[in-house]
Scaffold this active site. Structure first.
Site, PDB file in Angstrom:
ATOM      1  N   GLY A 135      45.923  38.140  47.981  1.00 48.98           N
ATOM      2  CA  GLY A 135      46.497  38.393  46.669  1.00 48.98           C
ATOM      3  C   GLY A 135      46.200  37.285  45.684  1.00 48.98           C
ATOM      4  N   THR A 137      44.370  38.360  42.281  1.00 50.73           N
ATOM      5  CA  THR A 137      44.370  39.035  40.972  1.00 50.73           C
ATOM      6  C   THR A 137      45.771  39.497  40.585  1.00 50.73           C
ATOM      7  N   GLY A 245      36.941  29.030  47.020  1.00 46.11           N
ATOM      8  CA  GLY A 245      36.186  28.721  48.244  1.00 46.11           C
ATOM      9  C   GLY A 245      36.170  29.911  49.197  1.00 46.11           C
ATOM     10  N   ASP A 345      19.583  60.904  40.877  1.00 43.76           N
ATOM     11  CA  ASP A 345      18.716  61.653  39.968  1.00 43.76           C
ATOM     12  C   ASP A 345      17.670  62.449  40.764  1.00 43.76           C
ATOM     13  N   GLU A 372      35.416  40.599  43.239  1.00 38.75           N
ATOM     14  CA  GLU A 372      34.823  39.335  43.709  1.00 38.75           C
ATOM     15  C   GLU A 372      34.031  38.639  42.599  1.00 38.75           C
ATOM     16  N   GLY A 373      34.501  38.786  41.358  1.00 40.22           N
ATOM     17  CA  GLY A 373      33.789  38.244  40.201  1.00 40.22           C
ATOM     18  C   GLY A 373      32.898  39.335  39.648  1.00 40.22           C
TER      19      GLY A 373
HETATM   20  P1  TGC Z   1      36.785  25.961  37.054  1.00 40.10           P
HETATM   21  O1  TGC Z   1      37.392  24.884  36.215  1.00 40.10           O
HETATM   22  O2  TGC Z   1      35.343  26.285  36.854  1.00 40.10           O
HETATM   23  O3  TGC Z   1      36.988  25.626  38.589  1.00 40.10           O
HETATM   24  C1  TGC Z   1      38.265  25.282  39.097  1.00 40.10           C
HETATM   25  C2  TGC Z   1      38.044  24.467  40.360  1.00 40.10           C
HETATM   26  O4  TGC Z   1      37.389  25.282  41.346  1.00 40.10           O
HETATM   27  C3  TGC Z   1      36.123  24.710  41.715  1.00 40.10           C
HETATM   28  N1  TGC Z   1      35.214  25.855  41.908  1.00 40.10           N
HETATM   29  C4  TGC Z   1      34.862  26.289  43.130  1.00 40.10           C
HETATM   30  N2  TGC Z   1      35.150  25.827  44.354  1.00 40.10           N
HETATM   31  C5  TGC Z   1      34.650  26.500  45.420  1.00 40.10           C
HETATM   32  N3  TGC Z   1      33.869  27.598  45.266  1.00 40.10           N
HETATM   33  C6  TGC Z   1      33.570  28.098  44.046  1.00 40.10           C
HETATM   34  N4  TGC Z   1      32.813  29.194  43.944  1.00 40.10           N
HETATM   35  C7  TGC Z   1      34.062  27.440  42.908  1.00 40.10           C
HETATM   36  N5  TGC Z   1      33.981  27.646  41.577  1.00 40.10           N
HETATM   37  C8  TGC Z   1      34.685  26.672  40.972  1.00 40.10           C
HETATM   38  C9  TGC Z   1      35.746  23.822  40.559  1.00 40.10           C
HETATM   39  O5  TGC Z   1      34.857  22.816  40.979  1.00 40.10           O
HETATM   40  C10 TGC Z   1      37.101  23.286  40.154  1.00 40.10           C
HETATM   41  O6  TGC Z   1      37.467  22.303  41.108  1.00 40.10           O
HETATM   42  P2  TGC Z   1      38.397  21.033  40.689  1.00 40.10           P
HETATM   43  O7  TGC Z   1      38.625  20.299  41.953  1.00 40.10           O
HETATM   44  O8  TGC Z   1      37.584  20.293  39.665  1.00 40.10           O
HETATM   45  O9  TGC Z   1      39.650  21.609  40.104  1.00 40.10           O
HETATM   46  O10 TGC Z   1      37.680  27.251  36.916  1.00 40.10           O
HETATM   47  P3  TGC Z   1      37.859  28.278  35.730  1.00 40.10           P
HETATM   48  O11 TGC Z   1      39.329  28.507  35.577  1.00 40.10           O
HETATM   49  O12 TGC Z   1      37.069  27.854  34.529  1.00 40.10           O
HETATM   50  O13 TGC Z   1      37.245  29.640  36.337  1.00 40.10           O
HETATM   51  C11 TGC Z   1      35.932  29.711  36.758  1.00 40.10           C
HETATM   52  C12 TGC Z   1      35.566  31.153  37.156  1.00 40.10           C
HETATM   53  C13 TGC Z   1      35.627  32.079  35.956  1.00 40.10           C
HETATM   54  C14 TGC Z   1      34.131  31.108  37.627  1.00 40.10           C
HETATM   55  C15 TGC Z   1      36.471  31.669  38.282  1.00 40.10           C
HETATM   56  O14 TGC Z   1      37.755  31.711  37.890  1.00 40.10           O
HETATM   57  C16 TGC Z   1      36.025  32.987  38.854  1.00 40.10           C
HETATM   58  O15 TGC Z   1      35.206  33.002  39.765  1.00 40.10           O
HETATM   59  N6  TGC Z   1      36.588  34.148  38.380  1.00 40.10           N
HETATM   60  C17 TGC Z   1      36.367  35.432  39.024  1.00 40.10           C
HETATM   61  C18 TGC Z   1      37.622  35.846  39.776  1.00 40.10           C
HETATM   62  C19 TGC Z   1      37.330  36.577  41.050  1.00 40.10           C
HETATM   63  O16 TGC Z   1      36.221  36.560  41.579  1.00 40.10           O
HETATM   64  N7  TGC Z   1      38.328  37.192  41.598  1.00 40.10           N
HETATM   65  C20 TGC Z   1      38.193  37.873  42.872  1.00 40.10           C
HETATM   66  C21 TGC Z   1      39.521  38.303  43.418  1.00 40.10           C
HETATM   67  S1  TGC Z   1      39.441  38.727  45.130  1.00 40.10           S
HETATM   68  C22 TGC Z   1      38.623  40.174  45.190  1.00 40.10           C
HETATM   69  O17 TGC Z   1      38.107  40.688  44.250  1.00 40.10           O
HETATM   70  C23 TGC Z   1      38.557  40.790  46.532  1.00 40.10           C
HETATM   71  S2  TGC Z   1      37.723  42.299  46.623  1.00 40.10           S
HETATM   72  C24 TGC Z   1      37.611  42.343  48.290  1.00 40.10           C
HETATM   73  C25 TGC Z   1      36.956  43.507  48.868  1.00 40.10           C
HETATM   74  O18 TGC Z   1      37.584  44.590  48.875  1.00 40.10           O
HETATM   75  O19 TGC Z   1      35.819  43.335  49.422  1.00 40.10           O
HETATM   76  P1  FAD Z   2      38.880  41.601  33.406  1.00 40.78           P
HETATM   77  O1  FAD Z   2      38.928  40.192  33.840  1.00 40.78           O
HETATM   78  O2  FAD Z   2      39.896  42.065  32.433  1.00 40.78           O
HETATM   79  O3  FAD Z   2      37.420  41.878  32.795  1.00 40.78           O
HETATM   80  C1  FAD Z   2      37.139  43.041  32.011  1.00 40.78           C
HETATM   81  C2  FAD Z   2      35.727  42.884  31.421  1.00 40.78           C
HETATM   82  O4  FAD Z   2      35.677  41.722  30.591  1.00 40.78           O
HETATM   83  C3  FAD Z   2      34.658  42.700  32.498  1.00 40.78           C
HETATM   84  O5  FAD Z   2      33.478  43.349  32.093  1.00 40.78           O
HETATM   85  C4  FAD Z   2      34.433  41.203  32.501  1.00 40.78           C
HETATM   86  O6  FAD Z   2      33.120  40.831  32.954  1.00 40.78           O
HETATM   87  C5  FAD Z   2      34.619  40.872  31.026  1.00 40.78           C
HETATM   88  N1  FAD Z   2      35.006  39.475  30.820  1.00 40.78           N
HETATM   89  C6  FAD Z   2      36.147  38.850  31.224  1.00 40.78           C
HETATM   90  N2  FAD Z   2      36.127  37.561  30.866  1.00 40.78           N
HETATM   91  C7  FAD Z   2      34.940  37.361  30.219  1.00 40.78           C
HETATM   92  C8  FAD Z   2      34.313  36.231  29.623  1.00 40.78           C
HETATM   93  N3  FAD Z   2      34.893  35.027  29.609  1.00 40.78           N
HETATM   94  N4  FAD Z   2      33.118  36.397  29.057  1.00 40.78           N
HETATM   95  C9  FAD Z   2      32.496  37.610  29.078  1.00 40.78           C
HETATM   96  N5  FAD Z   2      33.030  38.713  29.627  1.00 40.78           N
HETATM   97  C10 FAD Z   2      34.233  38.590  30.194  1.00 40.78           C
HETATM   98  N6  FAD Z   2      41.617  41.144  43.763  1.00 40.78           N
HETATM   99  C11 FAD Z   2      42.265  40.420  44.721  1.00 40.78           C
HETATM  100  O7  FAD Z   2      42.827  39.369  44.446  1.00 40.78           O
HETATM  101  N7  FAD Z   2      42.285  40.850  46.004  1.00 40.78           N
HETATM  102  C12 FAD Z   2      41.687  42.007  46.411  1.00 40.78           C
HETATM  103  O8  FAD Z   2      41.719  42.351  47.596  1.00 40.78           O
HETATM  104  C13 FAD Z   2      41.020  42.795  45.421  1.00 40.78           C
HETATM  105  N8  FAD Z   2      40.488  43.992  45.756  1.00 40.78           N
HETATM  106  C14 FAD Z   2      39.982  44.803  44.772  1.00 40.78           C
HETATM  107  C15 FAD Z   2      39.584  46.106  45.093  1.00 40.78           C
HETATM  108  C16 FAD Z   2      39.131  46.963  44.097  1.00 40.78           C
HETATM  109  C17 FAD Z   2      38.742  48.375  44.455  1.00 40.78           C
HETATM  110  C18 FAD Z   2      38.997  46.489  42.772  1.00 40.78           C
HETATM  111  C19 FAD Z   2      38.441  47.393  41.687  1.00 40.78           C
HETATM  112  C20 FAD Z   2      39.394  45.219  42.445  1.00 40.78           C
HETATM  113  C21 FAD Z   2      39.914  44.359  43.427  1.00 40.78           C
HETATM  114  N9  FAD Z   2      40.396  43.078  43.118  1.00 40.78           N
HETATM  115  C22 FAD Z   2      41.014  42.319  44.066  1.00 40.78           C
HETATM  116  C23 FAD Z   2      40.442  42.634  41.722  1.00 40.78           C
HETATM  117  C24 FAD Z   2      39.095  42.163  41.170  1.00 40.78           C
HETATM  118  O9  FAD Z   2      38.744  40.927  41.698  1.00 40.78           O
HETATM  119  C25 FAD Z   2      39.209  42.128  39.640  1.00 40.78           C
HETATM  120  O10 FAD Z   2      39.245  43.478  39.211  1.00 40.78           O
HETATM  121  C26 FAD Z   2      38.064  41.386  39.002  1.00 40.78           C
HETATM  122  O11 FAD Z   2      38.148  40.000  39.268  1.00 40.78           O
HETATM  123  C27 FAD Z   2      38.010  41.600  37.468  1.00 40.78           C
HETATM  124  O12 FAD Z   2      39.269  41.445  36.892  1.00 40.78           O
HETATM  125  P2  FAD Z   2      39.852  42.568  35.888  1.00 40.78           P
HETATM  126  O13 FAD Z   2      39.710  43.874  36.550  1.00 40.78           O
HETATM  127  O14 FAD Z   2      41.186  42.120  35.473  1.00 40.78           O
HETATM  128  O15 FAD Z   2      38.847  42.580  34.665  1.00 40.78           O
END
Ligand code: TGC
Ligand code: FAD
Length: 392
Positions: A135, A137, A245, A345, A372-373
């Site tokens: 958890g 998001t 991480g 298609d 996952e981003g």
């Molecule tokens: P920022 O200031 O850039 O970084 C904060 C701290 O984190 C470190 N860091 C990392 N460390 C390890 N691995 C990485 N990939 C890292 N990226 C950054 C960074 O060095 C810093 O460390 P420290 O010690 O200096 O504090 O953070 P920011 O707030 O500007 O955000 C950066 C950003 C936008 C890239 C990050 O927030 C991001 O990756 N956003 C995307 C969120 C996301 O991917 N959510 C996924 C939720 S889980 C999910 O979707 C599961 S789906 C599962 C499934 O069904 O398969």
């Molecule tokens: P938003 O962050 O609101 O983004 C909306 C749009 O704006 C996107 O196109 C994005 O690229 C764009 N955008 C946002 N910020 C910027 C910027 N700075 N510059 C340019 N464009 C930008 N999360 C968990 O924690 N655990 C889970 O297990 C998990 N499972 C998931 C399973 C499914 C099926 C789905 C659909 C999502 C899941 N997620 C989970 C959440 C997922 O990681 C988020 O949906 C994802 O990180 C994007 O967040 P959001 O949907 O709030 O979109």
């Protein structure tokens, strides 16, 4: 049963793999052919996750497969990647379940947990006896998880957690949730907590009406003053870098998994084009524009394989960086989605029917592109690395 799918290998990619790597891939492929492919279209139609596969996948060592010890298979990164490729050739939802169980629930315990937590959870999670979710998001914190509102307040020997998590894979079928929250007693530093899902105040509600990942459970989580022992804190977690991480692990698996979905679409479109005849009693595979699509698909699958293998080799050597993984996830999911669209298609009207797997993969990949981003967030991660300017 003979394995029907022979893989997609245009440039003798197999010769770049070791015997062990091919063995892991082929065993996973066999499992998926025998156990998932026969039921997946019905699961997808019914919006049902095939829970009956949870234990068998555990027995085969699919969970936490790249972790060492604690009953885990100890696979290399490349072996793990080839396994996720085959899982996702079956369905992105089943690969999601394995990714979350492994990279997002077992890995944080492995990387940030106490020895006691590792002993208590990892062996049972490896077998699929305990199921997990992750958890991070929230309704108002998706791409920017640092804006999370979930709070953990210290109260004697307990923490009290309150907040909402959204879009959580496996949320309502999990026994434990890894919850990321701001610790009020540490100036809002983000920490990870193991929360048993039967604690009072913890509720999971499934998201219904999804057009994508229909064979996967997606839930919202509500935590209202959920009390957990202080020993449920992951002691080595601290800051946003801890959940990020974990995401490195899962994003890496997705980069390979997307190749599996693309292979399924290419294979289906190629077979279809060979028997479907239109104009001059000729298979549509003999028309130039259809060939152009098939050539695009196999070229991009081939490039994606090489990218995945190199990132995997870097991971095995301990040299991989987050921006390498971002390129892998961003490119390969985009490539797979384009393959699915082209494959759809080529099948004409049949492309929209669930007699064929392509539309299901296409719909699934829309989620994979976002979670996952998002694609664009990975663009910005790579952009920041090459220019030195953060443009989030
Ligand atoms: P920022 O200031 O850039 O970084 C904060 C701290 O984190 C470190 N860091 C990392 N460390 C390890 N691995 C990485 N990939 C890292 N990226 C950054 C960074 O060095 C810093 O460390 P420290 O010690 O200096 O504090 O953070 P920011 O707030 O500007 O955000 C950066 C950003 C936008 C890239 C990050 O927030 C991001 O990756 N956003 C995307 C969120 C996301 O991917 N959510 C996924 C939720 S889980 C999910 O979707 C599961 S789906 C599962 C499934 O069904 O398969
Ligand atoms: P938003 O962050 O609101 O983004 C909306 C749009 O704006 C996107 O196109 C994005 O690229 C764009 N955008 C946002 N910020 C910027 C910027 N700075 N510059 C340019 N464009 C930008 N999360 C968990 O924690 N655990 C889970 O297990 C998990 N499972 C998931 C399973 C499914 C099926 C789905 C659909 C999502 C899941 N997620 C989970 C959440 C997922 O990681 C988020 O949906 C994802 O990180 C994007 O967040 P959001 O949907 O709030 O979109």
């Amino acid at each position: 049963m003979a394995i029907k799918f022979k893989g997609v290998d245009f440039i003798e990619f197999d010769t770049l793999l070791t015997d062990d790597e091919r063995l892991v891939r082929d065993n996973t492929r066999k499992f998926i052919e025998e156990n998932l492919i026969p039921i997946i279209e019905l699961c997808n139609r019914e919006g049902r996750f095939p829970k009956e596969l949870i234990k068998p996948m555990g027995e085969l060592g699919f969970y936490g497969a790249s972790l060492k010890g604690y009953g885990c298979a100890g696979m290399s990164a490349v072996e793990y990647g080839l396994m996720t490729q085959e899982l996702e050739r079956g369905d992105s939802g089943v690969r999601s379940f394995v990714s979350v169980q492994s990279g997002l629930c077992m890995y944080p315990i492995y990387a940030f947990g106490s020895e006691e937590q590792k002993q208590k959870y990892l062996p049972k999670k490896a077998l699929g006896e305990i199921r997990g979710c992750f958890g991070l998001t929230e309704p108002d914190a998706g791409s920017n998880p640092g804006a999370m509102r979930t709070r953990a307040k210290k109260d004697g020997n307990e923490y009290v957690l309150s907040g909402e998590k959204m879009w959580i894979t496996s949320g309502s079928i999990a026994d434990i949730a890894i919850i990321w929250a701001k610790a009020s007693d540490e100036d809002d530093r983000i920490r990870g907590f193991i929360v048993e899902t039967d604690r009072p105040g913890f509720k999971a509600a499934d998201v219904h009406g999804k057009w994508s990942l229909r064979a996967s459970v997606t839930s919202s989580l509500s935590l209202q003053d959920v009390r957990i022992p202080a020993t449920n804190l992951l002691p080595e977690s601290g800051g946003l870098r801890s959940p990020l991480g974990c995401l490195n692990q899962a994003r890496y698996g997705i980069g390979w998994g997307a190749i599996g979905a693309a292979m399924a679409c290419y294979d289906c479109a190629l077979q279809y084009a060979q028997f479907r005849k239109q104009f001059h009693d000729m298979p549509i595979a003999g028309h130039q524009l259809v060939q152009e699509k098939l050539v695009w698909m196999i070229s991009e699958v081939t490039k994606a394989q090489l990218l995945a293998l190199q990132v995997g080799r870097l991971k095995d050597q301990g040299k991989v960086k987050p921006w390498h993984i971002s390129m892998l996830k961003r490119n390969n999911v985009w490539m797979a989605l384009e393959c699915a669209r082209m494959g759809r298609d080529i099948l004409g009207a049949n492309g929209i029917a669930d007699e064929y797997p392509i539309f299901r993969h296409m719909a699934n990949l829309e989620s994979v592109k976002t979670y996952e981003g998002t694609h664009d967030i990975h663009t910005l991660i790579i952009g920041e690395h090459i220019t030195g300017h953060a443009a989030f």
